[in-house]
Design a protein around this motif. Structure first.
Motif, PDB file in Angstrom:
ATOM      1  N   PHE A 173       0.863  -1.283  -0.358  1.00 64.95           N
ATOM      2  CA  PHE A 173       0.064  -0.228   0.046  1.00 64.95           C
ATOM      3  C   PHE A 173       0.819   1.441   0.012  1.00 64.95           C
ATOM      4  O   PHE A 173       0.754   1.897  -0.797  1.00 64.95           O
ATOM      5  CB  PHE A 173      -1.292   0.301   1.186  1.00 64.95           C
TER       6      PHE A 173
ATOM      7  N   PHE B  54       1.768   1.459  -3.565  1.00 60.87           N
ATOM      8  CA  PHE B  54       1.102   2.274  -3.571  1.00 60.87           C
ATOM      9  C   PHE B  54       0.512   3.756  -4.298  1.00 60.87           C
ATOM     10  O   PHE B  54       0.443   4.413  -5.159  1.00 60.87           O
ATOM     11  CB  PHE B  54      -0.387   1.618  -4.390  1.00 60.87           C
ATOM     12  N   ALA B  55       0.652   4.107  -2.820  1.00 62.55           N
ATOM     13  CA  ALA B  55       0.403   5.361  -2.053  1.00 62.55           C
ATOM     14  C   ALA B  55       1.268   6.023  -2.526  1.00 62.55           C
ATOM     15  O   ALA B  55       0.994   7.769  -3.429  1.00 62.55           O
ATOM     16  CB  ALA B  55      -0.102   6.337  -1.474  1.00 62.55           C
TER      17      ALA B  55
ATOM     18  N   ILE C 298       3.425   6.459  -5.461  1.00 62.05           N
ATOM     19  CA  ILE C 298       3.974   6.338  -7.288  1.00 62.05           C
ATOM     20  C   ILE C 298       2.174   7.141  -7.219  1.00 62.05           C
ATOM     21  O   ILE C 298       2.443   8.069  -8.264  1.00 62.05           O
ATOM     22  CB  ILE C 298       3.466   4.674  -7.483  1.00 62.05           C
ATOM     23  N   TYR C 299       1.238   7.183  -6.716  1.00 66.67           N
ATOM     24  CA  TYR C 299      -0.103   8.127  -7.078  1.00 66.67           C
ATOM     25  C   TYR C 299       0.808   9.654  -6.363  1.00 66.67           C
ATOM     26  O   TYR C 299      -0.088  10.398  -6.930  1.00 66.67           O
ATOM     27  CB  TYR C 299      -1.210   7.370  -6.694  1.00 66.67           C
TER      28      TYR C 299
END
Lengths: 78, 135
Positions: free
Chosen positions: A41, A44-45, A47-48
């Motif tokens: 997670f 993911f966060a 890269i976002y």
């Protein structure tokens, strides 16, 4: 939040967005984003938020909610 | 984060289900491509969550709001995997040995041991996310 001692990548990005912004020259991002095997997670966060910084030059609305949530689930998952 | 039996589809749980789902769908691809796909899906999940936050106000604007990932979201496949896997975990649990384990802990610069709950599997778990559920 400035002054916070984050243990997660996404938190560090919000304290030091210049890690990304300084790599943008003439509207072009020159850099390499590296994440670990089996991205989680926090990856993911991160890269976002990196995409947001590259595309918009700033962090998105409610980014602090994302950081707080990631900090909570990531550190308790250790 | 404590697991709530009435709400297992948390953003973190959905994110944890992405990898086994991708592995199942991309068995013929090497792990680098699988990892790339996991990352793409994970970023899509965060984008979806961040967009969804603006639909709520006040205390409801939260990643802990169950409605942020309600049925019909693009992550229903992950939700199905979670449901099946949690059912398997509950069955696995019946065969597990529950133990207390002493682990070292440092509080105020002083070391001491603290007993924590532990699970011993005497066979390979049938569920995929046993580490997640056990937490």
């Amino acid at each position: 939040m400035a002054g916070s001692n984050y243990r997660i990548t996404v938190g560090i990005l919000t304290v030091c967005p210049n890690f990304i912004l300084d790599s943008i020259t003439l509207d072009t991002f020159q850099g390499e984003l590296v994440v670990h095997h089996s991205p989680d997670f926090d990856c993911f966060a991160s890269i976002y938020l990196t995409k947001q910084l590259i595309e918009n030059g700033e962090l998105p609305e409610y980014y602090q909610l994302l950081v707080d949530y990631t900090e909570n689930v990531d550190t308790e998952a250790e | 984060m404590r697991l709530n039996d009435d709400y297992i589809y948390t953003p973190f749980a959905i994110a944890s289900a992405i990898e086994p789902l991708v592995e199942g769908k991309m068995k013929e691809f090497d792990y680098i491509l699988q990892n790339l796909r996991v990352l793409e899906c994970g970023v899509q999940l965060v984008e979806y969550l961040m967009t969804g936050l603006s639909d709520f106000a006040g205390k409801d604007r939260s990643f802990y709001n169950p409605q942020i990932l309600s049925p019909g979201s693009p992550f229903d496949e992950e939700a199905v995997l979670l449901k099946d896997d949690y059912d398997k975990y509950k069955e696995d649990l019946k065969l597990c040995q529950k133990v207390g384990i002493q682990l070292p802990e440092v509080v105020n610069n002083r070391k001491h041991n603290r007993e924590v709950d532990g699970l011993i599997w005497h066979k390979i778990p049938s569920c995929l996310l046993h580490q997640y559920w056990a937490r």
